[in-house]
Write a protein that holds these residues in place. Structure first.
Motif, PDB file in Angstrom:
ATOM      1  N   TYR A 184       2.188   1.607  -3.379  1.00 52.27           N
ATOM      2  CA  TYR A 184       1.288   2.222  -4.071  1.00 52.27           C
ATOM      3  C   TYR A 184       0.638   3.507  -4.221  1.00 52.27           C
ATOM      4  N   LYS A 185       1.122   3.634  -2.695  1.00 55.49           N
ATOM      5  CA  LYS A 185       1.213   4.829  -2.503  1.00 55.49           C
ATOM      6  C   LYS A 185       1.988   6.212  -3.457  1.00 55.49           C
ATOM      7  N   LEU A 195      -5.449  -3.132  -3.949  1.00 56.29           N
ATOM      8  CA  LEU A 195      -4.537  -2.561  -4.562  1.00 56.29           C
ATOM      9  C   LEU A 195      -3.773  -2.907  -6.443  1.00 56.29           C
ATOM     10  N   CYS A 202      -5.040   0.792  -8.329  1.00 55.94           N
ATOM     11  CA  CYS A 202      -3.591   1.235  -9.031  1.00 55.94           C
ATOM     12  C   CYS A 202      -3.100   0.467  -9.910  1.00 55.94           C
ATOM     13  N   ALA A 207       1.005  -1.218   0.086  1.00 55.32           N
ATOM     14  CA  ALA A 207       0.493  -0.080   0.104  1.00 55.32           C
ATOM     15  C   ALA A 207       0.876   1.213  -0.158  1.00 55.32           C
ATOM     16  N   GLN A 211      -6.811  -6.282   0.673  1.00 51.44           N
ATOM     17  CA  GLN A 211      -5.690  -5.153   0.582  1.00 51.44           C
ATOM     18  C   GLN A 211      -5.004  -5.172  -0.527  1.00 51.44           C
TER      19      GLN A 211
END
Length: 227
Positions: free
Chosen positions: A95-96, A135, A139, A92, A131
């Motif tokens: 990706y962020k 993702l 993304c 996460a 999750q």
């Protein structure tokens, strides 16, 4: 009965296995130690670390030892739920930060978008955490595909090679089993889904057969009206 819902695997089905093994796993192995050390006191992380201790039979393991266990599990591709959860947290952040983009085959993107427009309900079932699934699609290299899906399932619904897992998922979806089509590249998963009453279609992107199941090389070849 006509198909109303589609349940798809990820690795080798919608996405390249190489993306998981050559990109995601190395990223997690590289970044997980620092992530755990920095966040060990966060409740959601601490909960997963405790689960690792219990699962490994080392209830007194300190954080450094837990990290060693996790890295060993990554190396052997262990399908351990706390590992998947922690990997998802690490990914996460990746990706962020724009360091990761989910790989989804163009033929899968096109088919999933078309099926959604045609009114089919789309779901994901993968050994990766929910999750992590969100993702990959949210993304992805093709943009945010998350609006296409009505739900996600992981190993908290049960192992992918056991029929009961698919019965649990079908009950959650609320559609009769024979109106759900399951897509996967693993014959044991397809067998389990078939045993639970689901329709099945195997994806063999490099060619070959998945015995006992219709086997195709691309999403573009799937004809939902034939089931």
């Amino acid at each position: 009965m006509p198909i109303k819902a589609i349940l798809t695997d990820i690795e080798g089905t919608t996405s390249a296995v190489s993306f998981v093994f050559d990109v995601l796993f190395p990223f997690a192995a590289e970044h997980l130690p620092d992530f755990v050390l920095l966040n060990a006191d966060q409740p959601d992380v601490a909960q997963q670390l405790q689960a690792v201790r219990e699962l490994s039979g080392e209830p007194q393991a300190d954080v450094v030892r837990v990290i060693e266990i996790l890295l060993g599990w990554i190396a052997e591709d262990r399908k351990a739920t706390p590992l998947k959860a922690l990997q998802g947290m690490v990914w996460a952040e990746g990706y962020k930060a724009g360091l990761l983009k989910g790989h989804v085959y163009p033929d899968a993107v096109e088919a999933l978008k078309r099926w959604k427009q045609e009114g089919y309900a789309l779901y994901v079932y993968s050994s990766g955490s929910i999750q992590a699934q969100q993702l990959i699609f949210g993304c992805s290299e093709a943009g945010d595909l998350s609006p296409l899906f009505s739900g996600y399932f992981d190993t908290t619904s049960g192992p992918k090679r056991e029929a009961q897992s698919y019965r649990t998922i079908v009950a959650s979806i609320g559609v009769p089993a024979d109106e759900v089509l399951f897509l996967s590249d693993i014959v044991e998963e397809l067998d389990a889904a078939q045993e639970a009453g689901l329709q099945t279609c195997g994806l063999a992107r490099e060619g070959g057969e998945l015995p006992g199941h219709e086997t195709l090389a691309s999403f573009a070849l799937i004809d939902l009206t034939s089931y």
